[in-house]
Scaffold this motif. Sequence first.
Motif, PDB file in Angstrom:
ATOM      1  N   GLY A   1       0.463  -1.197   0.038  1.00  0.00           N
ATOM      2  CA  GLY A   1       0.131   0.174   0.370  1.00  0.00           C
ATOM      3  C   GLY A   1       0.775   1.187  -0.373  1.00  0.00           C
ATOM      4  N   LEU A   2       1.812   1.327   0.161  1.00  0.00           N
ATOM      5  CA  LEU A   2       2.663   2.274   0.950  1.00  0.00           C
ATOM      6  C   LEU A   2       3.446   2.307  -0.405  1.00  0.00           C
TER       7      LEU A   2
ATOM      8  N   GLY B   1       4.768   5.972  -1.752  1.00  0.00           N
ATOM      9  CA  GLY B   1       6.003   6.287  -0.132  1.00  0.00           C
ATOM     10  C   GLY B   1       6.703   4.880  -0.693  1.00  0.00           C
ATOM     11  N   ARG B   2       8.230   5.730   0.064  1.00  0.00           N
ATOM     12  CA  ARG B   2       9.621   5.035   0.207  1.00  0.00           C
ATOM     13  C   ARG B   2       9.510   3.497   1.312  1.00  0.00           C
ATOM     14  N   LEU B   3      10.349   2.879   1.058  1.00  0.00           N
ATOM     15  CA  LEU B   3      11.528   2.193   1.914  1.00  0.00           C
ATOM     16  C   LEU B   3      12.319   2.626   2.644  1.00  0.00           C
ATOM     17  N   LEU B   4      12.998   2.621   3.963  1.00  0.00           N
ATOM     18  CA  LEU B   4      14.393   2.996   3.720  1.00  0.00           C
ATOM     19  C   LEU B   4      14.733   1.657   4.038  1.00  0.00           C
ATOM     20  N   VAL B   5      15.634   0.604   3.726  1.00  0.00           N
ATOM     21  CA  VAL B   5      16.430   0.145   4.741  1.00  0.00           C
ATOM     22  C   VAL B   5      18.025  -0.391   5.101  1.00  0.00           C
ATOM     23  N   ALA B   6      18.427  -1.061   5.971  1.00  0.00           N
ATOM     24  CA  ALA B   6      19.882  -0.315   6.170  1.00  0.00           C
ATOM     25  C   ALA B   6      20.155  -1.836   7.501  1.00  0.00           C
TER      26      ALA B   6
ATOM     27  N   GLY C   1       5.085   8.939   7.745  1.00  0.00           N
ATOM     28  CA  GLY C   1       4.577   7.470   7.252  1.00  0.00           C
ATOM     29  C   GLY C   1       5.245   6.728   6.125  1.00  0.00           C
ATOM     30  N   ASP C   2       5.847   6.412   5.951  1.00  0.00           N
ATOM     31  CA  ASP C   2       6.830   6.005   5.262  1.00  0.00           C
ATOM     32  C   ASP C   2       7.643   4.424   5.566  1.00  0.00           C
ATOM     33  N   ILE C   3       8.370   3.708   5.768  1.00  0.00           N
ATOM     34  CA  ILE C   3       8.791   2.728   6.564  1.00  0.00           C
ATOM     35  C   ILE C   3      10.213   2.464   6.091  1.00  0.00           C
TER      36      ILE C   3
ATOM     37  N   SER D   1       1.072   8.003  -9.036  1.00  0.00           N
ATOM     38  CA  SER D   1       1.299   9.009  -8.095  1.00  0.00           C
ATOM     39  C   SER D   1      -0.283   9.845  -7.099  1.00  0.00           C
ATOM     40  N   GLY D   2      -0.352   8.799  -7.754  1.00  0.00           N
ATOM     41  CA  GLY D   2      -1.962   9.156  -6.613  1.00  0.00           C
ATOM     42  C   GLY D   2      -2.137   8.704  -4.667  1.00  0.00           C
ATOM     43  N   PRO D   3      -3.421   9.203  -4.547  1.00  0.00           N
ATOM     44  CA  PRO D   3      -2.577   8.260  -3.007  1.00  0.00           C
ATOM     45  C   PRO D   3      -3.428   6.650  -2.845  1.00  0.00           C
ATOM     46  N   ALA D   4      -2.497   6.483  -1.701  1.00  0.00           N
ATOM     47  CA  ALA D   4      -2.775   4.864  -1.680  1.00  0.00           C
ATOM     48  C   ALA D   4      -4.446   5.115  -1.433  1.00  0.00           C
TER      49      ALA D   4
END
Length: 258
Positions: A39-40, A45-50, A113-115, A220-223
């Motif tokens: 959904g994100l 939206g975007r996932l950041l991972v590390a 709201g991003d993960i 580009s629209g909302p989830a």
Amino acid sequence: MTGSTTDVLDSHLTGLASALLPYRTEAARLDRWGDELAGLLAGGGRLLVAGNGGSAAEAQHLAAELVGKLCDDRAPLSAIALCAETSSLTAIGNDYGFDEVFARQVRAHGRSGDILLLLSTSGRSANLVRAARAGRELGMRCWAFTGPTPNPLADACTEVLAVPSPDTQVVQELHLVSAHVLCAYVDAYLPVLFGPAGGYGTGRHLPAATPYAGSAPGRSGPAPEHSGSGQVRPSGVEDELVLRVPGTLDLHRSEEGP
Ligand SMILES: O=C(CO)[C@@H](O)[C@H](O)[C@H](O)[C@H](O)COP(=O)(O)O
């Protein structure tokens, strides 16, 4: 081949096998995480991972599955492995200290709201704990893959998938399984949430009869309204991913009853 060489292999496989059933229970959350992540990402939206060391490699691997593809073609999804940003890593490490290398990038790239997904076998890497705190200050959802809990990273995140094994390598191996399964759930949920016309594939992980009853918003629209609570969960996905390992696990199961 000598007996001791074989012992190394058998010892490793025994440790891995004994972790699988408790892992199966812990990893049940991957279904819901896949739903939320789909959904994100499809909503822009975007996932950041590390992660550090071996976990850095796994973080990069996970990002590549989303930006590229896991199996079938679909629209690219936004995921950044912060541990792969070598110039930022070295500059931030040099100027602000190694404990800041991820937190500063989170403050640069993260949005409410991003993960943020952080991978650590020990759950004690200070740079990841700081990243989690930075993410939460921004209003990000902070998830962790760790080894056994309690640990400081799990405490700093909103949710954790804790692999219940004392062996660092086994924890890393099941983190990689988790990354693949998470991406498989994302791929399964995307067409359910947004329809085949959204560019998110056909949901080949789903039973053919799974209906889709909605319109496909632009990327580009909302989830859509999406709680991540399983409301739009594609039935049958979990069944497809249920553990089916012959040998040790079947024996283990039969000892416990039918
Ligand atoms: O891959 C391995 C060990 O298997 C190592 O590179 C390991 O990832 C490094 O020692 C990391 O610094 C460990 O960090 P963490 O998993 O405890 O957060």
